[in-house]
Design a protein around this motif. Structure first.
Motif, short mmCIF file in Angstrom:
data_model
loop_
_atom_site.label_atom_id
_atom_site.label_comp_id
_atom_site.label_asym_id
_atom_site.label_seq_id
_atom_site.Cartn_x
_atom_site.Cartn_y
_atom_site.Cartn_z
N HIS A 27 63.65 98.11 32.55
CA HIS A 27 64.00 97.13 31.51
C HIS A 27 65.51 97.08 31.31
O HIS A 27 66.13 96.01 31.24
N HIS A 83 68.70 92.22 23.82
CA HIS A 83 68.46 93.56 24.37
C HIS A 83 69.48 94.57 23.88
O HIS A 83 69.13 95.73 23.64
N GLN A 152 64.20 83.98 25.34
CA GLN A 152 65.26 84.86 24.85
C GLN A 152 66.04 84.19 23.72
O GLN A 152 67.21 84.53 23.49
N ASP A 167 60.60 93.23 21.47
CA ASP A 167 60.48 92.50 22.73
C ASP A 167 59.01 92.52 23.15
O ASP A 167 58.47 93.60 23.42
N HIS A 171 57.40 92.49 30.61
CA HIS A 171 58.25 93.50 31.28
C HIS A 171 58.55 94.68 30.35
O HIS A 171 58.95 95.73 30.80
MN MN3 Z 1 63.13 92.50 27.62
#
Ligand code: MN3
Length: 208
Positions: A27, A83, A152, A167, A171
């Motif tokens: 990630h 992130h 995103q 999140d 993934h």
């Molecule tokens: Mn992510």
């Protein structure tokens, strides 16, 4: 000035057993890095004035960006910002209950109790269709609110200040949880970094 991957303040395995080391490594080193690379690529084609603006400024005024880079900045700039925050919102010593005075009082005022907030947040996170995020934000009115964003997209693009986010792209959990997103959501509460959430609340509540 190119964006670079921010330092991760803990080891890949620090969030186990709730989030596994391999997921964290991929990630962080692959997915987050790809957003950064693609953001840098998009900005390299933009004007110097645009390149000098802080990322948050760009995301707050997507409509004013040239069409040629707007979608790339929205997706990859959002990916980088989201992130960068997400890593800080988790900690090896996280979990338990909110402990900061500011955010604790704000949660009580808005939701009545922490379990009530969790219930609403979990419901939002579970029902994000496809890829996206669930957020606890300070809304435009200054009160806490729960929201989701697709892909995103960043809450600041809609004028909201995020203090906690999850999140829910596959993934983020598929290696360990496969299709069991609700189990990942439940486990994630064990690693929430409430110290960071309180700091963000204090920093951002005054600005709204
Ligand atoms: Mn992510």
């Amino acid at each position: 000035m190119a964006y670079t991957l921010p330092k991760l303040l803990y080891d890949y395995g620090s969030l186990e057993p709730h989030i596994d080391a391999r997921t964290m490594e991929i990630h962080y080193t692959k997915h987050h890095q790809a957003y950064i690379d693609n953001l840098n690529k998009a900005l390299s084609t933009a004007s110097p004035q645009l390149q000098d603006k802080p990322l948050e400024e760009l995301l707050k005024s997507l409509d004013s960006l040239p069409e040629s880079v707007r979608t790339a900045i929205r997706n990859n700039g959002g990916g980088h910002l989201n992130h960068s925050m997400f890593w800080l919102m988790m900690s090896k010593n996280g979990g338990s209950l909110p402990n900061g005075a500011g955010v604790t009082a704000a949660i009580k005022q808005k939701f009545g109790s922490f379990p009530a907030l969790q219930e609403q947040f979990n419901a939002a996170a579970k029902t994000v269709f496809g890829s996206g995020w669930a957020w606890l934000v300070i809304g435009k009115d200054g009160n806490l609110a729960i929201m989701t964003t697709p892909n995103q997209d960043a809450p600041i693009s809609q004028g909201h200040a995020p203090i906690l986010g999850l999140d829910v792209w596959e993934h983020a959990y598929y290696l360990q949880y496969q299709n069991r997103r609700p189990d990942y959501i439940t486990a994630w509460w064990n690693v929430v970094n409430w110290e960071y959430v309180e700091d963000q609340y204090r920093l951002l509540a005054g600005k709204i």
